[in-house]
Design an enzyme around this catalytic site. Structure first.
Site, PDB file in Angstrom:
ATOM      1  N   ARG A 144       0.720  -1.077   0.000  1.00  0.00           N
ATOM      2  CA  ARG A 144       0.046  -0.107   0.029  1.00  0.00           C
ATOM      3  C   ARG A 144       1.145   1.147  -0.082  1.00  0.00           C
ATOM      4  O   ARG A 144       0.553   2.215  -0.770  1.00  0.00           O
ATOM      5  CB  ARG A 144      -0.674   0.042   1.211  1.00  0.00           C
ATOM      6  CG  ARG A 144      -1.840   0.922   1.004  1.00  0.00           C
ATOM      7  CD  ARG A 144      -3.062   1.021   2.336  1.00  0.00           C
ATOM      8  NE  ARG A 144      -2.642   1.118   3.510  1.00  0.00           N
ATOM      9  CZ  ARG A 144      -3.298   0.920   4.656  1.00  0.00           C
ATOM     10  NH1 ARG A 144      -4.628   0.672   4.447  1.00  0.00           N
ATOM     11  NH2 ARG A 144      -2.734   0.916   5.734  1.00  0.00           N
ATOM     12  N   LYS A 246      -2.518   6.532   1.474  1.00  0.00           N
ATOM     13  CA  LYS A 246      -2.330   6.918   2.942  1.00  0.00           C
ATOM     14  C   LYS A 246      -1.412   8.026   3.114  1.00  0.00           C
ATOM     15  O   LYS A 246      -0.443   8.069   3.655  1.00  0.00           O
ATOM     16  CB  LYS A 246      -2.164   5.541   3.500  1.00  0.00           C
ATOM     17  CG  LYS A 246      -2.572   6.042   5.280  1.00  0.00           C
ATOM     18  CD  LYS A 246      -2.285   4.601   5.917  1.00  0.00           C
ATOM     19  CE  LYS A 246      -2.433   4.683   7.604  1.00  0.00           C
ATOM     20  NZ  LYS A 246      -4.179   5.098   7.728  1.00  0.00           N
TER      21      LYS A 246
END
Length: 399
Positions: A144, A246
């Site tokens: 991620r 993120k």
């Protein structure tokens, strides 16, 4: 923040934590947990924190911490892991462990001026069957971060480098891992544009670092069900933006809505989509699931919703339990008519929702021992803490 103005040519900005500025190539002097000497230039040494040697006399606990009342706050630990690279190098090589402390960062760094930064969150648990620790799917956090780095024009550590760094950070701070069942060691990997830049462009240097802190439950309610408020005016993300990665810049904009909700007694905020204002996306720091009959639905991650590692795991576990799980648009009507609602995330785990308030009306949902969220919470945490067999190969041992 305090700015050092002793000489304009060497002006620095002091920040909490520790980063590596462009002109401090060899800031770190401790490698892989050893007690190396400081390599700071002599003119900087007086401004650096004087850290006491690590107390290794109690490897089973972190000093005077009350493990039974451990919330989600910052408890400084012993070491952090740091790795750097430049644009020209194109990737990270080897990193080092350094004593946890403040960092020096140029006032013109990319992260301070343009928000070029990402972070991750994962936990290490003390094993139930003997010495050592376990991580939960750290390679998913690494992937991620790589995806987010591509979106933010940053180099990223490889999966192997990321996992190795996490393991080193756990071992260096092992005395801070809470006892079994009392919490976990939360790990915060950061990737920032630490190089100095004036015009809008990617930073010339990047720093990857990890620090750690022992944590308990995220919400002040502990393991109890929480109350949420639907926010209609402030939006967390928009199509084409960065809601699906993120990045650090996703979080400060929701603080106002979150603080307003908490002042009214709510634990957190649920955000609607910015186009139709009818579809639920996620809360400030966690994903959302709704249960109706034998079906489970969670908002699809289509660019505006963060693809949580816990979310992905819960989808698999729910399907293993015979539930039909749909990743789709979840309307506000789907939400308020649900039998059960719960949130998921690394920090929050699996947290049941007791009520949701929308346009002044409070809607109640099932909570308690016979709910799906309770079953999934037990299954997930048993795997994470080594209390149940990990048939999926999700856990990674740290010895």
């Amino acid at each position: 923040m305090a700015t050092m103005l002793s000489r304009p040519a060497s002006m620095r900005m002091r920040m909490t934590m520790r980063s590596i500025g462009t002109h401090s190539r060899r800031l770190l002097g401790v490698q892989d947990g050893g007690g190396g000497r400081s390599l700071l230039p002599s003119r900087w040494k007086s401004s650096q924190p004087q850290l006491d040697p690590v107390d290794r006399s109690d490897e089973e606990g972190g000093g005077d911490i009350d493990w039974d009342n451990l919330g989600f706050g910052l408890t400084p630990t012993d070491y952090m892991y740091v790795m750097r690279c430049t644009q020209e190098e194109g990737g990270f090589s080897r990193g080092e462990l350094a004593r946890y402390g403040n960092i020096e960062l140029s006032p013109s760094s990319g992260v301070l001026n343009y928000g070029q930064g990402l972070f991750e969150g994962l936990k290490a648990y003390r094993r139930a069957d003997g010495p050592g620790y376990t991580l939960f799917r750290p390679e998913e956090n690494a992937r991620r971060m790589q995806h987010g780095a591509g979106r933010m024009c940053m180099p990223s550590p490889s999966v192997e480098q990321f996992v190795h760094a996490v393991k080193q950070t756990v071992l260096a701070n092992k005395r801070w891992v809470p006892p079994q069942g009392k919490g976990a060691l939360y790990l915060r990997p950061l990737l920032i544009g630490s190089g100095a830049i004036l015009g809008l462009a990617p930073a010339p240097e990047y720093t990857f670092m990890i620090y750690a802190a022992p944590v308990g439950t995220y919400f002040k309610e502990g393991m109890a069900a929480i109350n949420l408020l639907v926010e209609e005016e402030i939006h967390r993300a928009m199509p084409g933006g960065t809601g699906g990665v993120k990045t650090i810049s996703n979080y400060a904009p929701v603080l106002k809505a979150q603080m307003d909700a908490r002042s009214k007694g709510f634990a957190d905020v649920l955000y609607l989509d910015s186009v139709h204002k009818r579809y639920v996306e996620e809360a400030s720091s966690c994903n959302l699931f709704v249960v109706k009959g034998g079906a489970v639905a969670t908002p699809a991650t289509a660019g505006t919703i963060l693809p949580g590692v816990t979310r992905r795991s819960i989808i698999e576990l729910a399907r293993d339990s015979g539930y039909q799980v749909e990743e789709r648009l979840v309307s506000i009507d789907d939400l308020i008519s649900a039998d059960e609602v719960f949130c998921t995330g690394t920090a929050v785990g699996v947290t049941p929702v007791s009520t949701i308030t929308y346009q002044g009306t409070r809607y109640e949902f099932r909570t308690g021992e016979d709910t799906l969220s309770k079953k999934l919470y037990t299954t997930l945490t048993s795997i994470q803490m080594g209390l149940a067999e990990d048939k999926k190969g999700w856990t990674v041992a740290v010895d």
